[in-house]
Design a protein around this motif. Structure first.
Motif: not given
Ligand SMILES: [Zn+2]
Ligand SMILES: [Zn+2]
Length: 352
Positions: A177-184, A194-196, A200-205, A219-224
């Motif tokens: 939770k709270g860790k910033k995650v990037g998905v390339v 993105v779904k995971f 996990f409560g981790a903001p995903a870009v 829609r899949l859950g990305a924040d940005e």
């Protein structure tokens, strides 16, 4: 031994076609599974076309498929974890030596004597193992997984490769939770990441080259969503990520992403570009950042991932197809024309 229906390719240039293969009768420790769905992974296509010939040359005929879900039909006398009627799954491995340091650590995916689900020497019958594009499979119970009953099976199948491949490095590198995650890259792997992250409560870009994927990523859950070609947008995120998962197999500039990591941040590769990547040492030195790779997950962790998916109702977004459309699906896969994974409904094999 018994005969079962399957789809196989007889050479690197042949389409997959209906055939019959031989499976072993369950030994005391084996579970026999009627396959209900099998996901189509990019490795299936690479193996069918012998594109990884330098690392693991394909033995023909090949029956691919390592995202398998189904129902137990028979169990050996010593099997304790499964009974006929249970839902069950099989991923990329069907055996290992069970004694090496990796196996003892529950990391069977790194075992030097691991048996892959297809195109690996078959210890029981000789020849090579045959995968999930088939009516049934027989696997040692230690390599069989439980499937939460609330999950739709077509979408659950890709969890066995795409799911664990993204879940495992996120857990290993401490995404919480709270860790910033990037998905390339937003494909089969990326959409699971993105779904995971979201669960996990981790903001995903999400980083993508296609602006038209923006809406779907959200829609899949990305924040940005960041269009990676836009240098200004990239710059805004400099030094801010705890973890980045890179699922791109095409050539790309890895340094642009390493520079987005914060101190002690990690970038893990799960895509496999054919050519070596050019990595700037300075990008890693400044900020003690790390670059690593990851491959699926061990059996225990794969079960943990499936249980997590059950709890959070996570499955892959799939397009369910009959096995007769598999060759067409391969062509579409090459054009990334699928949201986000093909899943074969194996009931379609019965009419062959
Ligand atoms: Zn796979
Ligand atoms: Zn081992």
């Amino acid at each position: 031994m018994y005969k079962t229906k399957a789809f196989s390719a007889v050479s690197a240039t042949s389409p997959l076609a209906s055939t019959a293969i031989t499976r072993r009768d369950p030994t005391p420790h084996d579970v026999q599974i009627e396959i209900l769905f099998c996901g189509i992974c990019h490795s299936d296509l690479h193996a069918v076309r012998n594109e990884w010939s330098s690392i693991m040359p394909t033995v023909y005929p090949i029956v691919p498929g390592h995202e398998i879900v189904g129902r137990v039909t028979k169990v050996g006398s010593a099997v304790t974890k499964y009974k006929p009627g249970d839902l069950a799954a099989v991923g990329c491995m069907v055996d290992s030596d069970r004694t090496c340091p990796h196996c003892q650590a529950g990391l069977e995916q790194f075992c030097p004597n691991m048996t892959l689900t297809f195109n690996s020497p078959d210890k029981h019958l000789g020849g090579v193992t045959y995968g999930g594009y088939s009516d049934s499979i027989v696997v040692d119970e230690r390599f069989v997984l439980r499937v939460p009953s609330n999950l739709k099976l077509g979408g659950a199948a890709p969890l066995l490769c795409a799911g664990i491949t993204t879940y495992s490095p996120m857990r290993h590198w401490g995404v919480t939770k709270g860790k910033k995650v990037g998905v390339v890259g937003l494909g089969g792997l990326g959409h699971m990441a993105v779904k995971f992250a979201h669960a996990f409560g981790a903001p995903a870009v999400v980083f993508t080259t296609s602006p038209n994927k923006k809406e779907d990523a959200l829609r899949l859950g990305a924040d940005e969503v960041v269009i990676s070609r836009d240098a200004n947008e990239m710059k805004k995120h400099a030094g801010s990520f705890d973890f980045i998962l890179d699922a791109v197999s095409a050539e790309h500039d890895i340094n642009a992403y390493i520079n987005l990591l914060r101190r002690d941040g990690n970038l893990t590769l799960v895509g496999a570009p054919a050519k070596p990547l050019g990595v700037s040492a300075f990008s890693l030195i400044m900020g003690r950042r790390s670059l690593s790779g990851s491959a699926i997950g061990g059996i225990a962790e794969t079960q943990e991932m499936l249980d997590f998916c059950g709890k959070h109702s996570i499955t892959a977004d799939v397009e369910v197809i009959p096995i007769q459309k598999v060759n067409e699906a391969y062509e579409r896969l090459l054009k990334s024309d699928v949201k986000y994974r093909f899943s074969i409904d194996m009931a379609s094999l019965k009419s062959e």
